[in-house]
Motif scaffolding. Structure first.
Motif, PDB file in Angstrom:
ATOM      1  N   SER A  65      84.508  -0.082  72.329  1.00  0.00           N
ATOM      2  CA  SER A  65      83.366   0.675  72.816  1.00  0.00           C
ATOM      3  C   SER A  65      82.130  -0.233  72.787  1.00  0.00           C
ATOM      4  N   PRO A  66      81.632  -0.681  73.953  1.00  0.00           N
ATOM      5  CA  PRO A  66      80.494  -1.610  73.985  1.00  0.00           C
ATOM      6  C   PRO A  66      79.233  -0.990  73.371  1.00  0.00           C
ATOM      7  N   ARG A  67      78.409  -1.836  72.767  1.00  0.00           N
ATOM      8  CA  ARG A  67      77.142  -1.405  72.171  1.00  0.00           C
ATOM      9  C   ARG A  67      76.057  -2.416  72.493  1.00  0.00           C
ATOM     10  N   LEU A  68      74.831  -1.936  72.698  1.00  0.00           N
ATOM     11  CA  LEU A  68      73.688  -2.816  72.916  1.00  0.00           C
ATOM     12  C   LEU A  68      72.952  -3.097  71.614  1.00  0.00           C
ATOM     13  N   GLN A  69      73.006  -2.136  70.672  1.00  0.00           N
ATOM     14  CA  GLN A  69      72.376  -2.353  69.373  1.00  0.00           C
ATOM     15  C   GLN A  69      73.168  -1.645  68.288  1.00  0.00           C
ATOM     16  N   PHE A  70      72.936  -2.088  67.059  1.00  0.00           N
ATOM     17  CA  PHE A  70      73.691  -1.596  65.916  1.00  0.00           C
ATOM     18  C   PHE A  70      72.715  -1.144  64.841  1.00  0.00           C
ATOM     19  N   SER A  71      73.152  -0.209  63.996  1.00  0.00           N
ATOM     20  CA  SER A  71      72.273   0.246  62.917  1.00  0.00           C
ATOM     21  C   SER A  71      72.981   0.159  61.573  1.00  0.00           C
ATOM     22  N   ASN A  72      73.686   1.198  61.170  1.00  0.00           N
ATOM     23  CA  ASN A  72      74.299   1.204  59.837  1.00  0.00           C
ATOM     24  C   ASN A  72      75.797   0.898  59.852  1.00  0.00           C
ATOM     25  N   GLU A  73      76.318   0.382  60.948  1.00  0.00           N
ATOM     26  CA  GLU A  73      77.734   0.024  61.024  1.00  0.00           C
ATOM     27  C   GLU A  73      78.011  -1.172  60.108  1.00  0.00           C
ATOM     28  N   PRO A  74      79.130  -1.170  59.401  1.00  0.00           N
ATOM     29  CA  PRO A  74      79.447  -2.305  58.528  1.00  0.00           C
ATOM     30  C   PRO A  74      79.890  -3.551  59.307  1.00  0.00           C
ATOM     31  N   THR A  75      80.461  -3.354  60.496  1.00  0.00           N
ATOM     32  CA  THR A  75      80.934  -4.483  61.291  1.00  0.00           C
ATOM     33  C   THR A  75      80.672  -4.234  62.776  1.00  0.00           C
ATOM     34  N   ALA A  76      80.662  -5.313  63.528  1.00  0.00           N
ATOM     35  CA  ALA A  76      80.623  -5.272  64.988  1.00  0.00           C
ATOM     36  C   ALA A  76      81.855  -6.015  65.480  1.00  0.00           C
ATOM     37  N   LEU A  77      82.305  -5.682  66.660  1.00  0.00           N
ATOM     38  CA  LEU A  77      83.472  -6.336  67.246  1.00  0.00           C
ATOM     39  C   LEU A  77      83.014  -7.189  68.427  1.00  0.00           C
ATOM     40  N   ALA A  78      83.425  -8.452  68.443  1.00  0.00           N
ATOM     41  CA  ALA A  78      83.155  -9.351  69.564  1.00  0.00           C
ATOM     42  C   ALA A  78      84.405  -9.401  70.436  1.00  0.00           C
ATOM     43  N   TYR A  79      84.218  -9.359  71.760  1.00  0.00           N
ATOM     44  CA  TYR A  79      85.329  -9.290  72.722  1.00  0.00           C
ATOM     45  C   TYR A  79      85.070 -10.307  73.824  1.00  0.00           C
ATOM     46  N   LEU A  80      86.124 -11.052  74.183  1.00  0.00           N
ATOM     47  CA  LEU A  80      86.021 -12.106  75.175  1.00  0.00           C
ATOM     48  C   LEU A  80      87.356 -12.217  75.892  1.00  0.00           C
ATOM     49  N   GLU A  81      87.338 -12.370  77.214  1.00  0.00           N
ATOM     50  CA  GLU A  81      88.572 -12.583  77.971  1.00  0.00           C
ATOM     51  C   GLU A  81      88.625 -14.022  78.451  1.00  0.00           C
ATOM     52  N   MET A  82      89.847 -14.550  78.531  1.00  0.00           N
ATOM     53  CA  MET A  82      90.063 -15.926  78.973  1.00  0.00           C
ATOM     54  C   MET A  82      91.179 -15.937  80.012  1.00  0.00           C
ATOM     55  N   TYR A  83      91.039 -16.810  80.999  1.00  0.00           N
ATOM     56  CA  TYR A  83      92.004 -16.895  82.092  1.00  0.00           C
ATOM     57  C   TYR A  83      92.336 -18.348  82.386  1.00  0.00           C
ATOM     58  N   GLY A  84      93.529 -18.582  82.925  1.00  0.00           N
ATOM     59  CA  GLY A  84      93.865 -19.881  83.482  1.00  0.00           C
ATOM     60  C   GLY A  84      94.739 -20.786  82.646  1.00  0.00           C
ATOM     61  N   ALA A  85      94.836 -20.556  81.368  1.00  0.00           N
ATOM     62  CA  ALA A  85      95.664 -21.435  80.534  1.00  0.00           C
ATOM     63  C   ALA A  85      97.113 -20.969  80.595  1.00  0.00           C
ATOM     64  N   PRO A  86      98.040 -21.868  80.925  1.00  0.00           N
ATOM     65  CA  PRO A  86      99.448 -21.466  80.989  1.00  0.00           C
ATOM     66  C   PRO A  86      99.991 -21.123  79.596  1.00  0.00           C
ATOM     67  N   PRO A  87     101.062 -20.347  79.546  1.00  0.00           N
ATOM     68  CA  PRO A  87     101.660 -19.998  78.248  1.00  0.00           C
ATOM     69  C   PRO A  87     101.976 -21.251  77.433  1.00  0.00           C
ATOM     70  N   GLY A  88     101.741 -21.163  76.130  1.00  0.00           N
ATOM     71  CA  GLY A  88     102.003 -22.283  75.244  1.00  0.00           C
ATOM     72  C   GLY A  88     100.815 -23.196  75.037  1.00  0.00           C
TER      73      GLY A  88
END
Length: 131
Positions: free
Chosen positions: A35-58
């Motif tokens: 669930s994306p967020r623009l700002q945080f208040s009393n949450e103990p943690t935030a989650l960072a999310y990133l997608e990557m493309y193009g690298a072959p398996p392995g």
């Protein structure tokens, strides 16, 4: 109350060798969903999310996540990114950032990613902590 908010959102694809990186998005994990967020208040943690493309398996992808007060300042904390395959030549990287003890203000989250043996690339996002 109801209302609207108008925010500029900048998205980009960054390339490092054969690997393409999405913008870094911050949010929370709610019911096994991101669930994306623009700002945080009393949450103990935030989650960072990133997608990557193009690298072959392995392909060996090296990555880390940093929290800093400024864009190029020293890291207050360095954490691992968990990378999992999400399809052919597609990967999702996530990392949990401890923010519960942070004082209100703006911080910079940096994801540093690259293919082993090649130059690293970073994508950043501002994390805003409010009271």
């Amino acid at each position: 109350r109801t209302g609207t908010a108008d925010y500029d959102v900048e998205t980009e694809i960054v390339q490092t060798g054969m690997l393409k990186l999405s913008s870094l998005v911050l949010g929370l994990s709610r019911g096994k969903r991101f669930s994306p967020r623009l700002q945080f208040s009393n949450e103990p943690t935030a989650l960072a999310y990133l997608e990557m493309y193009g690298a072959p398996p392995g392909t060996r992808i090296t990555s880390s996540l940093e929290l800093s007060r400024t864009m190029n300042g020293p890291a207050m904390v360095t954490l691992p990114l968990a990378i999992e395959a999400a399809g052919p030549n597609r990967y999702i990287a996530t990392g949990v950032i401890p923010i519960g003890a942070l004082s209100p203000g703006d911080y910079v989250v940096r994801a540093i990613v690259g293919i082993e043996g090649q130059p690293m690339t970073r994508v950043t996002r501002t994390l805003r902590k409010v009271r």
